[in-house]
Scaffold this active site. Structure first.
Site, PDB file in Angstrom:
ATOM      1  N   GLY A 254      41.651 -52.771  90.727  1.00 20.66           N
ATOM      2  CA  GLY A 254      41.655 -53.483  91.914  1.00 20.66           C
ATOM      3  C   GLY A 254      40.321 -54.397  92.100  1.00 20.66           C
ATOM      4  O   GLY A 254      40.212 -54.853  93.209  1.00 20.66           O
ATOM      5  N   ASP A 255      39.653 -54.260  90.820  1.00 17.12           N
ATOM      6  CA  ASP A 255      38.250 -55.063  91.021  1.00 17.12           C
ATOM      7  C   ASP A 255      38.249 -55.382  89.477  1.00 17.12           C
ATOM      8  O   ASP A 255      38.969 -55.633  88.834  1.00 17.12           O
ATOM      9  CB  ASP A 255      37.154 -53.909  91.562  1.00 17.12           C
ATOM     10  CG  ASP A 255      36.176 -55.000  92.302  1.00 17.12           C
ATOM     11  OD1 ASP A 255      35.721 -55.994  91.748  1.00 17.12           O
ATOM     12  OD2 ASP A 255      35.781 -54.265  93.291  1.00 17.12           O
TER      13      ASP A 255
END
Length: 468
Positions: A254-255
């Site tokens: 997610g990053d």
């Protein structure tokens, strides 16, 4: 006066543990079945987590068992070291600390589960190069697997799993309920000779692998998986580290899949420890909202000599992104990337000089970062929305950007500009579509990629084993 029951029990426990370890050493020299693996160093002594009373039912808390086992095994640091074998099962635990000359080995089918009981994650002081917690101004919680001031520490396995069960932490973060920074999955500080390899890592509460203030690091064969909608689940974050190899990793995040860091504003400037001599090879990344490799945004101690090659990014926002701002100071220089295969990207090239997240208001507005010597070559990208969004800092341009042998297939309408550039300078050669005017064509240029050997490249693993 007779010995107390507690004393007798402690003595008996020590005798039992010594007996177990003596037996394991004897087994290694017998004809017992052996499990073989590769590591930077092998160990003379072996124990299994179950020797210390651990229960792998996914419900029984084993925090004290992990810490006790490793503490007992630390006595063998000067006698060939020890390895703790985690057998198949689900081993629920809070944070535990590693020791030197030690291997944590997860067998196939072994799952270390991070507990969601916050009391099992002890608080730590803020990092000196950050000056505050990343999630909240206060301190931070210890990583699930933590170590500091270590030499020769290995976390590996036969593709065993570490599951941080991070969803509850992501929800707390988004709801603003945290007073301390979320735990990382693995954090090693002030250490050297580190190996993290051949594991599956799932759903960290925050960053997955965070070596900081450390050197001589080998990270290989990791499968790192988190929801693309998870919060701050960076894959690997080398932070104020030197001599690092990251190879053969598959990351869904997610990053940023890999985020290279070296401290935040005035705190990072004061500590002054750069990340340098970093080698990233054969990385596959999926991260729709972030970068395959990010440099910064916390880069105030400097980032230098990063070499990335054979990088595959799919459904990822950008390939290599530089993030910085006025107040950061420091530098990002001598960055080299080649053989990038990119599919379904929003951006190929991206720099941002306006990444204005600061630890507090005491940063120095005269601390201007230096971004120079950024080299990309042999890039093939398909289904791309923007070829480049390259923004420097007004009065402080990002310089010596080089791109060569770059072929980008766009998915946007022909009348939309594929490039947008401000406050940058550099050259290009054989780049399609035609770059912005601040990156003029200079035929025959091949962007640099160094071939000198650094010590970390010569580190070889050994064939190690234990009686199974």
């Amino acid at each position: 006066m007779g010995l107390s029951l507690k004393f007798k029990t402690n003595v008996l426990s020590a005798i039992v543990i010594l007996g177990i370890l003596s037996l394991r050493v004897a087994e290694c020299s017998s004809n017992a079945e052996k499990l073989v693996y590769q590591a930077i160093n092998c160990r003379k002594h072996t124990a299994f987590l179950t020797d210390f009373g651990a229960v792998g039912d996914g419900k029984t808390l084993n925090t004290k068992v992990f810490n006790s086992a490793i503490r007992n095994l630390s006595r063998y640091a000067s006698d060939g070291g020890a390895q703790l074998i985690v057998p198949p099962g689900k081993w629920l635990t809070g944070s535990f600390n590693l020791t030197s000359h030690f291997t944590l080995f997860l067998e196939k089918g072994a799952v270390i589960l991070g507990t969601q009981d916050e009391s099992q994650w002890p608080p730590l002081a803020v990092l000196p190069s950050y000056g505050r917690g990343r999630d909240a101004p206060g301190g931070r919680l210890s990583a699930l697997i933590f170590g500091t001031n270590l030499t020769d520490v290995i976390i590996t396995g036969n593709n065993g799993t570490i599951n941080g069960q991070g969803a509850i932490w992501w929800d707390k973060f988004r709801a603003g309920k945290l007073t301390l920074t979320r735990p990382y999955m693995i954090e090693i500080m002030y250490s050297n000779q580190i190996q993290i390899s051949n594991l599956t890592l799932l759903d960290s509460p925050s960053w997955f692998v965070h070596p900081i203030y450390s050197s001589d690091i080998l990270i290989t064969g990791l499968t790192i998986l988190a929801s693309i909608y998870s919060a701050n689940t960076d894959g690997v974050d080398p932070d104020s580290c030197s001599n690092v190899r990251i190879e053969d990793c598959y990351i869904v995040s997610g990053d940023d899949c890999i985020a290279v860091k070296s401290g935040w504003d005035q705190y990072g400037i004061k500590v002054g420890m750069p990340t340098q001599h970093l080698f990233i090879r054969r990385l596959t990344c999926i991260s729709p909202f972030s970068a395959a490799i990010a440099l910064g945004s916390e880069m105030s101690g400097g980032i230098e000599d990063v070499r990335a090659e054979d990088i595959t990014a799919i459904d990822t926002e950008s390939a290599i992104r530089i993030k910085t701002a006025v107040g950061r100071g420091g530098y990002v220089k001598n960055i080299f990337a080649r053989k990038l295969t990119l599919k379904n990207m929003k951006y190929v090239f991206r720099t941002a000089g306006n990444y204005n997240q600061h630890p507090d208001s005491n940063f120095d507005p005269k601390a201007i970062p230096q971004i120079t010597g950024i080299n990309y070559r042999e890039v093939v990208a398909t289904n791309v929305t923007y070829a480049g969004r390259l923004f420097g800092i007004k009065g402080d341009p990002f310089t010596a950007i080089c791109m060569s042998e770059v072929n980008i297939s766009m998915n946007q309408k022909e009348n939309e500009l594929p490039w947008n550039c401000t406050d940058i300078t550099g050259v290009t050669s054989d780049v399609t579509p035609k770059p912005c005017a601040s990156l003029p064509e200079k035929k025959g240029v091949t962007c640099l990629f160094p071939y000198d050997k650094q010590p970390i490249e010569d580190v070889q693993t050994k064939t190690c084993s234990y009686a199974h």
